[in-house]
Design an enzyme around this catalytic site. Sequence first.
Site, PDB file in Angstrom:
ATOM      1  N   GLU A 207       0.842  -1.209   0.000  1.00 18.01           N
ATOM      2  CA  GLU A 207       0.000   0.000   0.000  1.00 18.01           C
ATOM      3  C   GLU A 207       0.877   1.260   0.000  1.00 18.01           C
ATOM      4  O   GLU A 207       0.757   2.129   0.876  1.00 18.01           O
ATOM      5  CB  GLU A 207      -0.988  -0.018   1.183  1.00 18.01           C
ATOM      6  CG  GLU A 207      -1.940  -1.199   1.093  1.00 18.01           C
ATOM      7  CD  GLU A 207      -3.175  -1.122   1.977  1.00 18.01           C
ATOM      8  OE1 GLU A 207      -3.241  -0.258   2.867  1.00 18.01           O
ATOM      9  OE2 GLU A 207      -4.100  -1.943   1.757  1.00 18.01           O
ATOM     10  N   GLU A 331      -4.657  -8.867  -0.539  1.00 15.66           N
ATOM     11  CA  GLU A 331      -5.502  -8.619   0.641  1.00 15.66           C
ATOM     12  C   GLU A 331      -6.944  -8.552   0.159  1.00 15.66           C
ATOM     13  O   GLU A 331      -7.274  -7.727  -0.707  1.00 15.66           O
ATOM     14  CB  GLU A 331      -5.119  -7.313   1.356  1.00 15.66           C
ATOM     15  CG  GLU A 331      -3.772  -7.391   2.045  1.00 15.66           C
ATOM     16  CD  GLU A 331      -3.434  -6.169   2.905  1.00 15.66           C
ATOM     17  OE1 GLU A 331      -4.363  -5.496   3.389  1.00 15.66           O
ATOM     18  OE2 GLU A 331      -2.224  -5.921   3.076  1.00 15.66           O
TER      19      GLU A 331
END
Length: 533
Positions: A207, A331
Amino acid sequence: MNRRKFLQVGTSLAIGALARTRLAFGADAEIVLSPGEPGELISPHVYGHFIEHLGGVIYDGVWVGPSSRIPNVGGIRKQFVEDMKRIGAPNLRWPGGCFADGYHWRDGIGKASSRPRTYNFWQRRMPAGKDATETNQFGIHEFIRLCRLMGAEPYVAANVGSGTPSEFHDWVSYCNAPAGTLSLADERAANGDPEPFGIRYWGVGNESWGCGGMMRPEEYAAKYRQFVTQFPSYKEPFLIATGPRGHSADGDMGWTTGFFEGMRGFDPPNGFSIHFYTDLRPTALKAADFSQPEWYEVLLRGVRIDKVIESHWQEMGKFDPKRRTKLVVDEWGVWYKPGEELAPTYILSQPITLRDAVHTGLTFDIFNRHAEKIVMANVAQTVNCIHSLFLAQDAQFVRTPVYHVFEMYRSHMGGRQVPISNPVAELNVPVLAGQARLPGLSASASIRERSLTVTLTNPSTQSPLRTRLRLVGGARTKDARARVIAHEDMRATNTFANPEQVKPVPLAVNVGADALELTLPKQSVALVQCDLS
Ligand code: AHR
């Protein structure tokens, strides 16, 4: 309400197909399968896992310590290992998540009692007065031991946000260089592991648009190139670049475009990550207690992943027509707002119900149908966090409904996609904003040798679905068996006190020469396995 009334037919084609099916077989639905035309391989890694130094995930969920009274293998919770083996867990991603971009691997090696106590990113989310100091008792050696015990491939996320290329390269060398070559390899051997770890999957940050460094896509592309150019080549790597926040309102297409623009003229990564949370945090929805519209809301938001995968894949194709880069959904899961944690310090843990199991079935069918695009996926997270397979607290341990879906879908791992025609009409369902359309039946199929696996999810809270699976192209059935996860109560869950409320049970299946018939209960996920002659 009967299903016929409940179904709102989407197209006239679907009306025709459904009507013919009813007339011919007395079934509500007919799925047509072509086992003789196998397609793409379903990567076993699609059924992958993720654990992070966060709340009760590592410490308690996985690591109980060698002196614990809880049964353990050198400090690793024994039941966790056994259950992960039972589902054939193919890989394990670690150490984060957001934690990864603050993690310095040297803190987690050497004598356990001498390891430093360090800051954990998740401190900011801990309840007032509670501490998340990282003890570093679980480091790379413990992680590899866990992977070896489980028979899973390690997938390590490296620190790009606060680390350097040389720290990354030293970690790779420490892990993968043969003993007797680099000093780093000898240090690994002195720390108890003469055999190289042979780590192939490396995430280059996590991220990076958020907790991994708040970068713009072109900034990250430059970092990515810097981090991989001098990668120590002891083992052919599979390098995974940070991809978009797929659950953003706009799908975050700008990240994908910007990253690949920034990579023009350079070797693209092997994998491009997508994070897709069915993110209910901005809503009032609860994990354990919910209404029928709230059931459908979760499923509706969950199936959006289908379009997100498709649209990012299309965008990537503009830059990479040879398709050298595949997707890694590292994820995914349903994420509810805080307030229902196992205990206050087990941040991001939540109850898991039948609704989440049905969401899992829908998601896996989507992954299977996109097999040519997705090489890996990792549920967030395996234990005590978000979409968990297990909840663990001290000596208590329970398999959630999601665990059982993983167990049922494992026979797709490494199979070849079987083309499916699924004409079942969409459901018109109540959701938070009024009405919406949801697939009336989700299905995917694969074949390995002469064994056909079909998974089916009936999302309806109202009606069972009499289903016929018809095999075409000359395929003949020899034998078949089916199991199903269902419950009269859509909120059904497994708890420490009552751990087997939701689990697979046998489902009757009629076997004909070229067809199988079964009735899918309402709100259910089913597995059909058929031996072909
Ligand atoms: O899975 C929990 C967190 O969600 C991860 O640390 C992060 O990558 C994501 O935002």
